[in-house]
Every structure is written in C-alpha cells, then in structure tokens.
Design a protein around this motif. Sequence first.
Motif, PDB file in Angstrom:
ATOM      1  N   ALA A   1       0.828  -1.210   0.000  1.00 47.83           N
ATOM      2  CA  ALA A   1       0.000   0.000   0.000  1.00 47.83           C
ATOM      3  C   ALA A   1       0.857   1.253   0.000  1.00 47.83           C
ATOM      4  CB  ALA A   1      -0.930  -0.010   1.206  1.00 47.83           C
ATOM      5  N   ARG A   2       1.956   1.228   0.757  1.00 47.63           N
ATOM      6  CA  ARG A   2       2.841   2.404   0.829  1.00 47.63           C
ATOM      7  C   ARG A   2       3.424   2.721  -0.546  1.00 47.63           C
ATOM      8  NH1 ARG A   2       8.008   3.851   1.137  1.00 47.63           N
ATOM      9  NH2 ARG A   2       8.716   1.715   0.797  1.00 47.63           N
ATOM     10  N   LEU A   3       3.858   1.694  -1.262  1.00 48.03           N
ATOM     11  CA  LEU A   3       4.405   1.894  -2.594  1.00 48.03           C
ATOM     12  C   LEU A   3       3.341   2.452  -3.538  1.00 48.03           C
ATOM     13  CD1 LEU A   3       6.572  -1.328  -3.039  1.00 48.03           C
ATOM     14  CD2 LEU A   3       7.394   1.013  -2.806  1.00 48.03           C
ATOM     15  N   TYR A   4       2.116   1.949  -3.384  1.00 46.74           N
ATOM     16  CA  TYR A   4       1.016   2.421  -4.240  1.00 46.74           C
ATOM     17  C   TYR A   4       0.819   3.924  -4.080  1.00 46.74           C
ATOM     18  CZ  TYR A   4      -3.554   2.496  -6.522  1.00 46.74           C
ATOM     19  OH  TYR A   4      -4.604   2.770  -7.380  1.00 46.74           O
ATOM     20  N   PHE A   5       0.829   4.400  -2.826  1.00 49.81           N
ATOM     21  CA  PHE A   5       0.600   5.821  -2.584  1.00 49.81           C
ATOM     22  C   PHE A   5       1.811   6.670  -2.985  1.00 49.81           C
ATOM     23  CE2 PHE A   5      -2.621   4.020   0.302  1.00 49.81           C
ATOM     24  CZ  PHE A   5      -3.729   4.664  -0.235  1.00 49.81           C
ATOM     25  N   GLN A   6       3.003   6.115  -2.913  1.00 49.11           N
ATOM     26  CA  GLN A   6       4.179   6.829  -3.411  1.00 49.11           C
ATOM     27  C   GLN A   6       4.059   7.058  -4.920  1.00 49.11           C
ATOM     28  OE1 GLN A   6       7.668   4.564  -1.978  1.00 49.11           O
ATOM     29  NE2 GLN A   6       8.290   6.445  -0.964  1.00 49.11           N
ATOM     30  N   TYR A   7       3.599   6.037  -5.638  1.00 45.30           N
ATOM     31  CA  TYR A   7       3.404   6.183  -7.075  1.00 45.30           C
ATOM     32  C   TYR A   7       2.332   7.231  -7.373  1.00 45.30           C
ATOM     33  CZ  TYR A   7       6.237   2.041  -8.136  1.00 45.30           C
ATOM     34  OH  TYR A   7       7.275   1.154  -8.287  1.00 45.30           O
ATOM     35  N   GLU A   8       1.277   7.231  -6.574  1.00 41.25           N
ATOM     36  CA  GLU A   8       0.212   8.222  -6.771  1.00 41.25           C
ATOM     37  C   GLU A   8       0.758   9.639  -6.611  1.00 41.25           C
ATOM     38  OE1 GLU A   8      -4.320   8.883  -5.193  1.00 41.25           O
ATOM     39  OE2 GLU A   8      -2.759   8.614  -3.681  1.00 41.25           O
ATOM     40  N   LYS A   9       1.583   9.863  -5.583  1.00 37.84           N
ATOM     41  CA  LYS A   9       2.180  11.183  -5.363  1.00 37.84           C
ATOM     42  C   LYS A   9       3.049  11.595  -6.544  1.00 37.84           C
ATOM     43  CE  LYS A   9       0.751  12.144  -1.128  1.00 37.84           C
ATOM     44  NZ  LYS A   9       0.001  13.374  -0.800  1.00 37.84           N
ATOM     45  N   ARG A  10       3.790  10.637  -7.088  1.00 36.54           N
ATOM     46  CA  ARG A  10       4.670  10.941  -8.216  1.00 36.54           C
ATOM     47  C   ARG A  10       3.863  11.373  -9.442  1.00 36.54           C
ATOM     48  NH1 ARG A  10       8.818  13.245 -10.410  1.00 36.54           N
ATOM     49  NH2 ARG A  10       9.685  12.151 -12.183  1.00 36.54           N
ATOM     50  N   LEU A  11       2.758  10.671  -9.719  1.00 41.23           N
ATOM     51  CA  LEU A  11       1.918  11.036 -10.860  1.00 41.23           C
ATOM     52  C   LEU A  11       1.257  12.390 -10.649  1.00 41.23           C
ATOM     53  CD1 LEU A  11       0.236   7.639 -11.811  1.00 41.23           C
ATOM     54  CD2 LEU A  11       2.089   8.810 -12.983  1.00 41.23           C
ATOM     55  N   LEU A  12       0.882  12.688  -9.413  1.00 41.82           N
ATOM     56  CA  LEU A  12       0.300  14.002  -9.120  1.00 41.82           C
ATOM     57  C   LEU A  12       1.310  15.108  -9.388  1.00 41.82           C
ATOM     58  CD1 LEU A  12      -1.720  13.221  -5.867  1.00 41.82           C
ATOM     59  CD2 LEU A  12      -2.669  13.989  -8.047  1.00 41.82           C
ATOM     60  N   GLN A  13       2.574  14.851  -9.047  1.00 42.43           N
ATOM     61  CA  GLN A  13       3.623  15.824  -9.349  1.00 42.43           C
ATOM     62  C   GLN A  13       3.726  16.054 -10.850  1.00 42.43           C
ATOM     63  OE1 GLN A  13       7.158  14.187  -7.460  1.00 42.43           O
ATOM     64  NE2 GLN A  13       7.111  15.784  -5.915  1.00 42.43           N
ATOM     65  N   MET A  14       3.668  14.963 -11.615  1.00 40.69           N
ATOM     66  CA  MET A  14       3.758  15.092 -13.070  1.00 40.69           C
ATOM     67  C   MET A  14       2.620  15.929 -13.629  1.00 40.69           C
ATOM     68  SD  MET A  14       4.827  11.340 -14.492  1.00 40.69           S
ATOM     69  CE  MET A  14       6.330  10.503 -13.979  1.00 40.69           C
ATOM     70  N   LYS A  15       1.434  15.708 -13.082  1.00 36.52           N
ATOM     71  CA  LYS A  15       0.259  16.396 -13.615  1.00 36.52           C
ATOM     72  C   LYS A  15       0.238  17.865 -13.219  1.00 36.52           C
ATOM     73  CE  LYS A  15      -4.585  15.510 -14.553  1.00 36.52           C
ATOM     74  NZ  LYS A  15      -5.703  14.563 -14.378  1.00 36.52           N
ATOM     75  N   ARG A  16       0.676  18.169 -11.987  1.00 34.47           N
ATOM     76  CA  ARG A  16       0.629  19.545 -11.510  1.00 34.47           C
ATOM     77  C   ARG A  16       1.732  20.408 -12.113  1.00 34.47           C
ATOM     78  NH1 ARG A  16      -0.114  17.821  -5.187  1.00 34.47           N
ATOM     79  NH2 ARG A  16      -2.360  17.379  -5.232  1.00 34.47           N
ATOM     80  N   ASP A  17       2.881  19.824 -12.354  1.00 36.79           N
ATOM     81  CA  ASP A  17       4.002  20.611 -12.875  1.00 36.79           C
ATOM     82  C   ASP A  17       4.733  19.813 -13.947  1.00 36.79           C
ATOM     83  OD1 ASP A  17       5.782  22.593 -13.267  1.00 36.79           O
ATOM     84  OD2 ASP A  17       6.581  22.631 -11.239  1.00 36.79           O
ATOM     85  N   PRO A  18       4.095  19.637 -15.099  1.00 40.64           N
ATOM     86  CA  PRO A  18       4.675  18.779 -16.143  1.00 40.64           C
ATOM     87  C   PRO A  18       6.005  19.279 -16.677  1.00 40.64           C
ATOM     88  CG  PRO A  18       2.803  20.034 -16.983  1.00 40.64           C
ATOM     89  CD  PRO A  18       2.806  20.214 -15.498  1.00 40.64           C
TER      90      PRO A  18
END
Length: 233
Positions: free
Chosen positions: A171-188
């Motif tokens: 679960a921890r890895l899953y949420f780390q990946y989610e944070k990374r994708l959010l970074q990509m989307k917010r500041d491409p």
Amino acid sequence: MKVPKYIYLRFFFNSGCDYDKSKRYSNALYFYKKAFNLKNANAANNLGIMYEYGHGVSLNKYMALNYYKRAEEYVSNIGRDNYNRLKSDMNAQAVYSSSNSNIFLNLLDATTQTMKLISDIKNDGTKSPSSSISNSSSSDISSSSNSSSNDNSSSKPEKKVPSKAFCTEKARLYFQYEKRLLQMKRDPEIHYNNTDRRNIQQDMRRLRNDLISSGCNQNPYKSAMEDWDGTLD
C-alpha cells in the motif's frame, strides 16, 4: 542609440528588489518577471522565494521549484541549493503523508489484524464439533473417520495469510506512485515523463492486484491517477 540589454536587466532586477524590501510584492513580482524574461538567475531565484512562502502570490511550492530550477539553469548556486532543499522537503512530506495520513492504511491494518486472529484460532489445536462426535463413536468408525479426515486435510492446502508488513509495504508503494503522478500532472514542465508515467501506472495496477490476490484487501483504494489517460502526450 540602442540601450544595451544589461541596462534594462539591471533596472528591472533592482526595482524588483526595492519593492520586495518594502513588501510591495505585486510591483516586485512585475519587475522580477521582467528580469526573469531576460534570463536573470537572481530574479528567477527571488520569484521562487515569493512562491515558496506566498509573498504577494498564492503559496505554490511547485511553481517555486520551477523558478529555482530556472535559476540553477541560469548558473545560480543559490538557486541550485534552494531547488535541492525544496525538492527534498517535498519528497519527504509526500512519503510521510502517504504512510501516515491515509484512511486506507488504517482499514488495511484492521483487516490484517483480524486475519491474524483467525489464523491463530485455526492453529491453536481446537477441535471441531464433528471430530468430537467421531471420537464418541465405535473404534472402527472412529478410525475410518480419522483416516478420511486426514485425507481431506492433506488434499486441501493451507491458505497463507499475508503479513501486516507485506500488506502495508504494498500500500505504501502504491501511494508513493500516486504522489509521483500528481507531481507530473501539476508541474509537467519539471516532472512529466511519458515513459515513467506508463511504467508507474502499470506498477500501480500490479500492486493493487497483489493486495487483492494475496488477501490483504478485496476492495483496495484505487487512485484516479491509475487511469490517467495521458492528456499530456
């Protein structure tokens, strides 16, 4: 006679500094951006500071990171240090939030504790009602009953219960990946990479399937980022 570029640059940056010191941030922002458009590293760094701390603008650490990165590219050691510092702070905060502030992890923890309790009950030697009835019968019936029950138990493999650490790490890895994708989307401009996005999405799907197949959670949290369809392609 044409005015040299450095004269404009010096005027814009110095004006920005003067307004910044007197806390007239809207004017400072205007002149800093004028200097930034002429690729002034100090102006880029000062814009990063304004966005990091919300001076005259809405606090936006992603914008701050962007300006610090520009300052570094324009050969500013201060900009480079600020970029590395802020990036490290944001990554640390993302890990903390994903591992300590999510309802799903609390539910996951409760689920694994319940499963462990069930496993302990199964393995403590408690006999089922059917075995008690068999023991009270005649010796021939008892022996045949015991042999058949042994055959049945050997033919059914014992289901393994996943450990709490295993489920939590997935679960921890899953949420780390989610944070990374959010970074990509917010500041491409800084974070987006198409290959990384697709690989991360595949890993997220795999992790969620692991949580289901291993028995950690039959209905785990699914992030909207997992179905992000690549609008930035």
